[in-house]
Enzyme design. Sequence first.
Site, PDB file in Angstrom:
ATOM      1  CG  HIS A  15     -23.349  -9.706  -9.329  1.00 46.81           C
ATOM      2  ND1 HIS A  15     -22.041  -9.485  -8.984  1.00 46.81           N
ATOM      3  CD2 HIS A  15     -23.352  -9.799 -10.666  1.00 46.81           C
ATOM      4  CE1 HIS A  15     -21.301  -9.425 -10.072  1.00 46.81           C
ATOM      5  NE2 HIS A  15     -22.079  -9.622 -11.099  1.00 46.81           N
ATOM      6  CG  HIS A  37     -25.832  -9.573 -14.944  1.00 47.77           C
ATOM      7  ND1 HIS A  37     -25.248  -8.336 -15.034  1.00 47.77           N
ATOM      8  CD2 HIS A  37     -24.900 -10.365 -14.346  1.00 47.77           C
ATOM      9  CE1 HIS A  37     -24.018  -8.367 -14.512  1.00 47.77           C
ATOM     10  NE2 HIS A  37     -23.788  -9.586 -14.098  1.00 47.77           N
ATOM     11  CG  HIS A  88     -21.669 -13.968 -13.928  1.00 46.27           C
ATOM     12  ND1 HIS A  88     -22.663 -14.000 -12.970  1.00 46.27           N
ATOM     13  CD2 HIS A  88     -21.243 -12.681 -13.970  1.00 46.27           C
ATOM     14  CE1 HIS A  88     -22.816 -12.791 -12.468  1.00 46.27           C
ATOM     15  NE2 HIS A  88     -21.973 -11.971 -13.064  1.00 46.27           N
ATOM     16  N   GLY A 109     -22.288 -10.105 -17.712  1.00 41.88           N
ATOM     17  CA  GLY A 109     -22.065 -11.550 -17.619  1.00 41.88           C
ATOM     18  C   GLY A 109     -20.728 -11.940 -18.225  1.00 41.88           C
ATOM     19  CG  ASN A 110     -18.219 -12.965 -16.394  1.00 38.94           C
ATOM     20  OD1 ASN A 110     -18.457 -13.916 -15.663  1.00 38.94           O
ATOM     21  ND2 ASN A 110     -18.284 -11.699 -15.983  1.00 38.94           N
ATOM     22  CB  SER A 112     -14.223 -11.869 -17.308  1.00 36.78           C
ATOM     23  OG  SER A 112     -15.170 -11.602 -16.305  1.00 36.78           O
ATOM     24  CB  SER A 113     -14.051  -7.443 -13.931  1.00 37.28           C
ATOM     25  OG  SER A 113     -15.429  -7.674 -14.132  1.00 37.28           O
ATOM     26  CD  GLU A 114     -17.322 -10.734 -11.026  1.00 37.38           C
ATOM     27  OE1 GLU A 114     -16.581 -11.338 -10.224  1.00 37.38           O
ATOM     28  OE2 GLU A 114     -18.050  -9.785 -10.700  1.00 37.38           O
TER      29      GLU A 114
HETATM   30  P1  13P Z   1     -16.850  -8.366 -17.316  1.00 36.26           P
HETATM   31  O1  13P Z   1     -17.236  -7.712 -18.626  1.00 36.26           O
HETATM   32  O2  13P Z   1     -15.595  -7.818 -16.734  1.00 36.26           O
HETATM   33  O3  13P Z   1     -16.831  -9.867 -17.483  1.00 36.26           O
HETATM   34  O4  13P Z   1     -17.965  -8.020 -16.263  1.00 36.26           O
HETATM   35  C1  13P Z   1     -19.302  -8.220 -16.547  1.00 36.26           C
HETATM   36  C2  13P Z   1     -20.072  -8.587 -15.351  1.00 36.26           C
HETATM   37  O5  13P Z   1     -21.221  -8.891 -15.475  1.00 36.26           O
HETATM   38  C3  13P Z   1     -19.446  -8.587 -14.018  1.00 36.26           C
HETATM   39  O6  13P Z   1     -20.249  -9.271 -13.140  1.00 36.26           O
END
Ligand code: 13P
Length: 226
Positions: free
Chosen positions: A162, A101, A99, A29-30, A78-80
């Site tokens: 996701h 999970h 975000h 998450g982020n 974050s990758s998102e």
């Molecule tokens: P990050 O740590 O890059 O935010 O990614 C976590 C994640 O849940 C991607 O959906």
Amino acid sequence: MGKWDQQKQAVWRATQEMERTGLVSGASGNVSVRLAPEDGRMLLAVTPTQVPYTRLKPEDIVVIDSEGEPIEGELLPSSETLMHVGIYRARPDVRAVVHTHSIYASVCAVAGLEIPPVIDEMVFFIGGGVRVAEYGFPGTEDLAEKVVVALGDRNAALVRNHGVVGVGRSLEVALEVCGLVERVAQIFVYASLLGRANPIPQEALATEEELFQMRRRAESEEESQP
Ligand code: 13P
């Protein structure tokens, strides 16, 4: 005291809360907040990528612009980030994106099942049912676009295979929305198992949707006051 310390602290607190309440675990998450723009540039404070919440510190939260350019902080965002930026671009009313999970909501996201408006509270806080975005590969512009479509003018969407995205005028609201999505997902899953996930009657739904839109208009007028 840094310029964005308060906002970083707020993002960090939200991460601790979502971990404590089981909406995420590890580094999944982020969270981000929209900061005041500078030189016409959108700025956001966002969680760094892949730092477990038990180790995350407020000063680890990074400040970037909408192109992902680092403004403050050592860690990678974050990758998102594209998803967060895409939502802020599409929704000027949104100031925070969370975000998660969480389990039952992810069950619905995996099953590709929209959570219909089965609980009155959903309509007041989310604006209706929780739609499922079409599948998009994590971290891509494609995913960002699909999440924006699923959100529309609502405050939550499921991200297919996701998790969940919750948005709001504040971090507290976005976090509360994610918690609500998880509770209604749980109710929806169990009611479906009983074979009776009855939606709210159409007339009540129409009134609640109108109340949601009225509140939205009132909030945006309040904000536009000098
Ligand atoms: P990050 O740590 O890059 O935010 O990614 C976590 C994640 O849940 C991607 O959906």
